[in-house]
Design a protein around this motif. Structure first.
Motif, short mmCIF file in Angstrom:
data_model
loop_
_atom_site.label_atom_id
_atom_site.label_comp_id
_atom_site.label_asym_id
_atom_site.label_seq_id
_atom_site.Cartn_x
_atom_site.Cartn_y
_atom_site.Cartn_z
N LYS A 181 -85.85 49.70 17.59
CA LYS A 181 -86.14 48.33 18.04
C LYS A 181 -87.56 47.86 17.77
N GLY A 182 -88.47 48.77 17.50
CA GLY A 182 -89.85 48.37 17.29
C GLY A 182 -90.63 48.34 18.59
N ALA A 194 -87.02 47.06 8.69
CA ALA A 194 -88.05 47.23 9.73
C ALA A 194 -88.07 48.67 10.22
N TYR A 226 -88.27 53.07 19.85
CA TYR A 226 -89.30 52.46 19.00
C TYR A 226 -88.83 52.42 17.54
N ARG A 250 -91.33 51.24 9.95
CA ARG A 250 -91.92 51.99 11.06
C ARG A 250 -91.98 53.48 10.73
#
Length: 146
Positions: free
Chosen positions: A93-94, A32, A90, A36
């Motif tokens: 952790k997103g 993930a 970001y 990103r």
């Protein structure tokens, strides 16, 4: 004798820290994180080679990060954050981990986005979400043209 005890205590502290780091490492979703980074790289119009050059790593290492095959040092993470204009939280952790960097940013978001949307229905919020994503994409594309 006291020296031996201190050395053993230091060894235990190191082992404890390694164990804690391994636990935290296991909680990170490298795929993930890589997605990103890749997404923002593409939005900025960078090739993988150009980003690698800007942050001082090889294109292969950059690809490994984007595919979630490898982690990175804090130094590399900070370079990526700066070059891609993404917050560290970001990247790691997103969207759910994103926090605004300054009080001014938080005030601006609250005043211009959150307050006007507070009275919207779920259907209206979904439409607003799509419009905001479209607007953000248009702004990012505009930056590429400059």
């Amino acid at each position: 004798m006291e020296e031996t005890i201190d050395l053993n205590r230091a060894d235990l502290d190191c082992e404890f820290n390694r164990t804690e780091m391994n636990k935290m490492d296991a909680q990170l979703d490298y795929k993930a994180i890589g997605k990103r980074i890749c997404s923002q790289r593409k939005q900025k119009g960078y090739t993988r080679e150009k980003l690698a050059e800007k942050i001082g790593v090889s294109p292969k290492f950059c690809a490994d990060i984007e595919y979630g095959l490898r982690g990175m040092s804090l130094k590399t993470l900070m370079k990526l954050s700066k070059e891609l204009n993404l917050s560290l939280d970001y990247i790691i952790k997103g969207p759910e981990g994103y926090t605004l960097q300054t009080g001014e940013d938080a005030h601006l978001v609250r005043e211009t986005i959150l307050e006007p949307l507070s009275s919207c229905s779920p259907k209206q919020l979904e439409a607003a979400k799509k419009m905001i994503k479209f607007l953000a994409q248009a702004v990012n594309e505009g930056e590429k043209d400059e």
